[in-house]
Design a protein around this motif. Structure first.
Motif, PDB file in Angstrom:
ATOM      1  N   ILE A  12       0.868  -1.175   0.000  1.00  0.00           N
ATOM      2  CA  ILE A  12       0.000   0.000   0.000  1.00  0.00           C
ATOM      3  C   ILE A  12       0.907   1.228   0.000  1.00  0.00           C
ATOM      4  N   ARG A  49       0.847   4.771   4.941  1.00  0.00           N
ATOM      5  CA  ARG A  49       0.678   4.050   6.203  1.00  0.00           C
ATOM      6  C   ARG A  49      -0.781   4.020   6.634  1.00  0.00           C
ATOM      7  N   SER A  57      -2.661   1.499   4.648  1.00  0.00           N
ATOM      8  CA  SER A  57      -2.257   0.128   4.979  1.00  0.00           C
ATOM      9  C   SER A  57      -3.030  -0.373   6.190  1.00  0.00           C
ATOM     10  N   GLU A  58      -3.279   0.499   7.158  1.00  0.00           N
ATOM     11  CA  GLU A  58      -4.041   0.088   8.339  1.00  0.00           C
ATOM     12  C   GLU A  58      -5.504  -0.157   7.987  1.00  0.00           C
ATOM     13  N   TRP A  91      -6.578  -1.200   5.034  1.00  0.00           N
ATOM     14  CA  TRP A  91      -6.608  -2.458   4.299  1.00  0.00           C
ATOM     15  C   TRP A  91      -6.469  -3.645   5.242  1.00  0.00           C
ATOM     16  N   TYR A  92      -5.615  -3.531   6.218  1.00  0.00           N
ATOM     17  CA  TYR A  92      -5.432  -4.609   7.198  1.00  0.00           C
ATOM     18  C   TYR A  92      -6.753  -4.938   7.886  1.00  0.00           C
ATOM     19  N   LEU A 108       0.686  -6.490   9.929  1.00  0.00           N
ATOM     20  CA  LEU A 108       0.842  -5.146   9.378  1.00  0.00           C
ATOM     21  C   LEU A 108       2.277  -4.695   9.610  1.00  0.00           C
ATOM     22  N   HIS A 129       4.804  -1.227   8.812  1.00  0.00           N
ATOM     23  CA  HIS A 129       5.197   0.070   8.230  1.00  0.00           C
ATOM     24  C   HIS A 129       6.121   0.794   9.210  1.00  0.00           C
ATOM     25  N   VAL A 140       0.462  -6.863   5.183  1.00  0.00           N
ATOM     26  CA  VAL A 140       0.092  -5.599   4.566  1.00  0.00           C
ATOM     27  C   VAL A 140       1.193  -4.599   4.912  1.00  0.00           C
ATOM     28  N   CYS A 141       1.839  -4.039   3.892  1.00  0.00           N
ATOM     29  CA  CYS A 141       3.035  -3.237   4.166  1.00  0.00           C
ATOM     30  C   CYS A 141       3.127  -2.032   3.240  1.00  0.00           C
ATOM     31  N   THR A 142       4.008  -1.129   3.607  1.00  0.00           N
ATOM     32  CA  THR A 142       4.354   0.013   2.756  1.00  0.00           C
ATOM     33  C   THR A 142       5.748  -0.250   2.196  1.00  0.00           C
TER      34      THR A 142
END
Length: 398
Positions: free
Chosen positions: A314, A317, A320-321, A323-324, A340, A342, A366-368
């Motif tokens: 993603i 940040r 990403s949260e 989406w998680y 998660l 980032h 799920v990461c940046t």
């Protein structure tokens, strides 16, 4: 002497054979250049051993220069400075280096210095320098600002700049260029080897590893340094990059502080990548801007479940949260198997996620960009990119 007849080369080839590995041609080329003290830029796809193309070359160079005591006596001073743009990447590289050193039985240590390094560890590194130091560009500049820093770098043989394509053209790239300029001009790093320096020649035959004859490094004049035929007494600089187009310019920018031309080592290896696009069933119902991707969460669940491990990239940040949480809402059965990652997450949790990725105990992270740049997590089979990344090169890297 033929490079393939040196003791260092044969030690590394024996270790690779025990692992049932065979070096690529570009790795052999890089090893030989490093053993001669040259500079250059290595370009190869992710997953094809770019790290070993430089790191193993450093070990070969050291073993060739210390053939009788490389297993018993540690340099106890910095030999390799490895500049890595990401903390997670640096840790991953350090783990791989330690495995090689341990298998070879060499008494070398690997140190890591970044924003996560504790004060106690930094003090230990100051009292006793590791042979290899993996560092971020920012931490390197802080180190160069400390009192007495020339003492730490007085024995440095090679600077490796990892993921140069990510750094070049940015402020962090400028930091690296400035640091290299300072290091190559430190008094003592570019002085010639004195006339009493000794090189070792390995005689031909099956017992060459046990029959080492010291040979003078060349004709010398009393009170004057000897002239050598290679650059082994100079500080070498090597860049490492996967996705970059302007190789010549990238090399010239990196090596400009050294005043040397350098070589480009390219791995002409095919790598098959399958790219699949995921679209909504009816595009007219969704706006072109905003949180379009979240409407497609249900479409990626089958992909996650069908893969051993998936990295879901993603761009921010905050998203990403979201989406998680959205994945857990749609697929609660993934609770405990999804994580998660980032830059704002606390260090202990980030480390746990990275270790779990290596162990293959997570289905999805799920990461940046915190897990960007080809970090070597072998269980990862699938990468999902939500939205457009910063550029095509970054997309291909992921």
């Amino acid at each position: 002497m033929n490079f393939k007849e040196t003791i260092g080369y044969n030690v590394i080839r024996k270790w690779l054979a025990e692992k049932e590995f065979e070096p690529f041609d570009y790795q052999l080329e890089a090893w030989e250049l490093i053993s001669r003290g040259e500079c250059g830029l290595v370009n190869a796809p992710t997953g094809y051993g770019k790290t070993f193309s430089v790191f193993l070359g450093v070990l070969i160079q050291y073993i060739n220069e210390h053939p009788t005591d490389y297993l018993s006596k540690a340099p106890q001073c910095l030999q390799l400075l490895w500049v890595s743009p990401l903390r997670a990447l640096g840790k991953d590289i350090g783990r791989a280096m330690e495995e090689v050193i341990r298998d070879l039985g060499m008494p070398w240590t690997v140190g890591i210095r970044n924003g996560d390094t504790t004060t106690a560890e930094r003090q230990r590194q100051k009292r006793q320098s590791p042979e290899i130091l993996i560092i971020t560009p920012e931490s390197l500049h802080l180190l160069l600002a400390q009192k007495g820093y020339p003492t730490l770098f007085r024995s440095l043989r090679i600077i490796a700049v990892d993921e140069w394509h990510e750094l070049i053209g940015s402020k962090r790239g400028v930091l690296v260029e400035l640091a290299i300029s300072r290091l190559v001009n430190l008094k003592g790093l570019n002085t010639p080897i004195p006339d009493d320096a000794v090189q070792h020649a390995v005689p031909d035959g099956p017992d060459r590893a046990n029959n080492l004859a010291p040979v003078k490094s060349g004709a010398s004049q009393k009170g004057k340094p000897a002239k050598t035929k290679n650059n082994s007494n100079h500080l070498s600089v090597f860049g490492i990059s996967a996705t970059i187009g302007n190789l010549g310019e990238a090399r010239d920018v990196l090596l400009a502080p050294t005043g040397r031309t350098g070589n480009i080592i390219t791995a002409r290896l095919p790598k098959k990548t399958e790219i699949i696009s995921i679209f909504p069933d009816e595009i007219e119902k969704y706006p072109w801007s905003g949180h379009l991707g979240l409407k497609l969460v249900h479409k990626i669940i089958p992909i996650i479940e069908a893969s051993t491990t998936t990295l879901l990239f993603i761009n921010t940040r905050g998203m990403s949260e979201r989406w998680y949480q959205a994945i857990l809402d749609v697929a609660p059965q993934l609770a405990g198997a999804i994580a998660l990652h980032h830059g704002s997450i606390e260090q202990d949790l980030r480390i746990w996620v990275e270790e779990a990725l290596h162990a293959g105990t997570l289905k999805c992270v799920v990461c940046t960009a915190s897990l960007d740049l080809g970090v070597d997590f072998r269980p990862v089979e699938t990468v999902i990119q939500v939205g457009s990344p910063k550029g095509v090169a970054r997309f291909m890297q992921r």
